[in-house]
Design a protein around this motif. Structure first.
Motif, PDB file in Angstrom:
ATOM      1  N   LEU A  89      -0.743   5.773  11.521  1.00 29.46           N
ATOM      2  CA  LEU A  89      -0.404   4.956  10.336  1.00 29.46           C
ATOM      3  C   LEU A  89      -0.149   5.549   9.088  1.00 29.46           C
ATOM      4  O   LEU A  89      -1.181   6.248   9.023  1.00 29.46           O
ATOM      5  CB  LEU A  89      -1.229   3.559  10.277  1.00 29.46           C
ATOM      6  N   THR A  90       0.903   5.281   8.185  1.00 22.02           N
ATOM      7  CA  THR A  90       0.944   5.743   6.939  1.00 22.02           C
ATOM      8  C   THR A  90       1.378   4.613   6.232  1.00 22.02           C
ATOM      9  O   THR A  90       2.064   3.675   6.655  1.00 22.02           O
ATOM     10  CB  THR A  90       1.589   7.104   6.929  1.00 22.02           C
ATOM     11  N   PHE A  91       1.020   4.776   4.862  1.00 23.78           N
ATOM     12  CA  PHE A  91       1.588   3.713   3.946  1.00 23.78           C
ATOM     13  C   PHE A  91       2.229   4.382   2.840  1.00 23.78           C
ATOM     14  O   PHE A  91       1.895   5.209   2.412  1.00 23.78           O
ATOM     15  CB  PHE A  91       0.050   2.876   3.321  1.00 23.78           C
ATOM     16  N   THR A  92       3.233   3.538   2.371  1.00 23.75           N
ATOM     17  CA  THR A  92       3.729   3.904   0.982  1.00 23.75           C
ATOM     18  C   THR A  92       3.530   2.709   0.043  1.00 23.75           C
ATOM     19  O   THR A  92       3.879   1.525   0.552  1.00 23.75           O
ATOM     20  CB  THR A  92       5.339   4.056   1.163  1.00 23.75           C
ATOM     21  N   TYR A  93       3.004   3.038  -1.108  1.00 26.32           N
ATOM     22  CA  TYR A  93       2.721   1.921  -2.116  1.00 26.32           C
ATOM     23  C   TYR A  93       3.998   1.809  -2.949  1.00 26.32           C
ATOM     24  O   TYR A  93       4.369   2.770  -3.439  1.00 26.32           O
ATOM     25  CB  TYR A  93       1.574   2.114  -2.669  1.00 26.32           C
ATOM     26  N   LEU A  94       4.756   0.607  -3.021  1.00 27.08           N
ATOM     27  CA  LEU A  94       5.685   0.463  -4.016  1.00 27.08           C
ATOM     28  C   LEU A  94       5.283  -0.246  -5.221  1.00 27.08           C
ATOM     29  O   LEU A  94       5.899   0.035  -6.318  1.00 27.08           O
ATOM     30  CB  LEU A  94       6.743  -0.402  -3.153  1.00 27.08           C
ATOM     31  N   LYS A  95       4.341  -1.357  -5.239  1.00 28.08           N
ATOM     32  CA  LYS A  95       4.251  -2.143  -6.583  1.00 28.08           C
ATOM     33  C   LYS A  95       2.831  -2.697  -6.274  1.00 28.08           C
ATOM     34  O   LYS A  95       2.565  -3.437  -5.164  1.00 28.08           O
ATOM     35  CB  LYS A  95       5.152  -3.061  -6.721  1.00 28.08           C
ATOM     36  N   LEU A 106      -0.208  -6.308  -3.501  1.00 30.44           N
ATOM     37  CA  LEU A 106       0.517  -5.127  -3.215  1.00 30.44           C
ATOM     38  C   LEU A 106       1.674  -5.230  -2.084  1.00 30.44           C
ATOM     39  O   LEU A 106       1.789  -5.903  -1.179  1.00 30.44           O
ATOM     40  CB  LEU A 106      -0.405  -4.040  -2.546  1.00 30.44           C
ATOM     41  N   LEU A 107       2.806  -4.506  -2.844  1.00 27.92           N
ATOM     42  CA  LEU A 107       3.943  -4.442  -1.899  1.00 27.92           C
ATOM     43  C   LEU A 107       3.860  -2.939  -1.550  1.00 27.92           C
ATOM     44  O   LEU A 107       4.104  -2.143  -1.970  1.00 27.92           O
ATOM     45  CB  LEU A 107       5.243  -4.865  -2.716  1.00 27.92           C
ATOM     46  N   GLY A 108       4.418  -2.808  -0.052  1.00 30.07           N
ATOM     47  CA  GLY A 108       4.448  -1.740   0.538  1.00 30.07           C
ATOM     48  C   GLY A 108       5.076  -1.445   1.578  1.00 30.07           C
ATOM     49  O   GLY A 108       5.949  -2.439   2.121  1.00 30.07           O
ATOM     50  N   LYS A 109       4.836  -0.325   2.194  1.00 32.31           N
ATOM     51  CA  LYS A 109       5.718   0.089   3.344  1.00 32.31           C
ATOM     52  C   LYS A 109       4.705   0.879   4.426  1.00 32.31           C
ATOM     53  O   LYS A 109       4.089   1.528   4.050  1.00 32.31           O
ATOM     54  CB  LYS A 109       6.961   0.885   3.225  1.00 32.31           C
ATOM     55  N   PHE A 110       4.747   0.263   5.624  1.00 28.88           N
ATOM     56  CA  PHE A 110       3.911   1.089   6.465  1.00 28.88           C
ATOM     57  C   PHE A 110       5.022   1.654   7.791  1.00 28.88           C
ATOM     58  O   PHE A 110       5.963   1.398   7.822  1.00 28.88           O
ATOM     59  CB  PHE A 110       3.134   0.035   7.514  1.00 28.88           C
ATOM     60  N   HIS A 111       4.335   2.939   8.200  1.00 27.00           N
ATOM     61  CA  HIS A 111       5.193   3.381   9.293  1.00 27.00           C
ATOM     62  C   HIS A 111       4.048   3.874  10.392  1.00 27.00           C
ATOM     63  O   HIS A 111       3.003   4.425   9.987  1.00 27.00           O
ATOM     64  CB  HIS A 111       5.720   4.965   8.914  1.00 27.00           C
ATOM     65  N   LEU A 112       4.431   3.670  11.535  1.00 18.81           N
ATOM     66  CA  LEU A 112       3.620   3.859  12.771  1.00 18.81           C
ATOM     67  C   LEU A 112       4.457   5.148  13.601  1.00 18.81           C
ATOM     68  O   LEU A 112       5.779   4.857  14.158  1.00 18.81           O
ATOM     69  CB  LEU A 112       3.501   2.859  13.716  1.00 18.81           C
ATOM     70  N   LYS A 113       3.986   6.198  13.729  1.00 14.55           N
ATOM     71  CA  LYS A 113       4.362   7.255  14.372  1.00 14.55           C
ATOM     72  C   LYS A 113       3.901   7.144  15.889  1.00 14.55           C
ATOM     73  O   LYS A 113       2.506   7.395  16.035  1.00 14.55           O
ATOM     74  CB  LYS A 113       4.407   8.719  13.727  1.00 14.55           C
ATOM     75  N   ARG A 114       4.768   6.902  16.725  1.00 14.50           N
ATOM     76  CA  ARG A 114       4.404   6.870  18.002  1.00 14.50           C
ATOM     77  C   ARG A 114       5.131   7.744  19.215  1.00 14.50           C
ATOM     78  O   ARG A 114       6.409   7.812  19.054  1.00 14.50           O
ATOM     79  CB  ARG A 114       4.172   5.349  18.543  1.00 14.50           C
ATOM     80  N   ASP A 115       4.588   8.070  20.241  1.00 14.65           N
ATOM     81  CA  ASP A 115       5.366   8.866  21.321  1.00 14.65           C
ATOM     82  C   ASP A 115       6.457   7.782  21.867  1.00 14.65           C
ATOM     83  O   ASP A 115       7.364   8.282  22.276  1.00 14.65           O
ATOM     84  CB  ASP A 115       4.518   9.266  22.366  1.00 14.65           C
TER      85      ASP A 115
END
Length: 142
Positions: A89-95, A106-115
């Motif tokens: 999991l990674t987060f990007t914070y937008l506001k 908090l407005l943000g984006k999440f990303h799950l890197k998975r096989d």
């Protein structure tokens, strides 16, 4: 007189619709980092420590609304039964925005890197400072 009355009525909205103090923003980022670390270790219980442990907690996702901490943790454990499904999991914070003296969103984006295939989306969190600690009281993730 009318102008003064309008200004006085708008003051509460103006004072709360501001960016967070840097110390509060940093404290919220610490909560998020703790969640990210717990998630990446496959520890949903640790991840859930960032949420308000209350029957009033709200989680809104693609499958609808879950109300309460217990329903939310069960949703996570059902949807992400193992480390492979959880991924990295990674987060990007937008506001960050102050809503009141002890509340923020908090407005943000999440990303799950998975096989099995990556997943990502956006989230809007409402947080409240409870007993000196910022906790998520509402989570809308999609």
């Amino acid at each position: 007189m009318r102008y003064l009355l309008i200004c006085l009525m708008a003051l509460p909205f103006y004072s709360f619709a501001q960016d967070l103090k840097p110390s509060d923003e940093a404290a919220i980022k610490e909560v998020m980092e703790s969640q990210r670390t717990g998630w990446n270790q496959g520890d949903i219980d640790c991840f859930m420590e960032g949420y308000w442990n209350s029957d009033e907690l709200l989680f809104v996702g693609s499958n609808g609304v879950n109300k309460g901490w217990k329903a939310t943790i069960e949703r996570y454990k059902t949807s992400y039964p193992d480390k492979a499904t959880m991924g990295e999991l990674t987060f990007t914070y937008l506001k960050f925005r102050k809503l009141g003296p002890k509340s923020a969103y908090l407005l943000g984006k999440f990303h799950l890197k998975r096989d099995m295939g990556d997943a990502e989306g956006y989230f809007t969190l409402v947080l409240k400072k409870i007993k000196g600690q910022w906790l998520i009281i509402s989570d809308h993730s999609s």
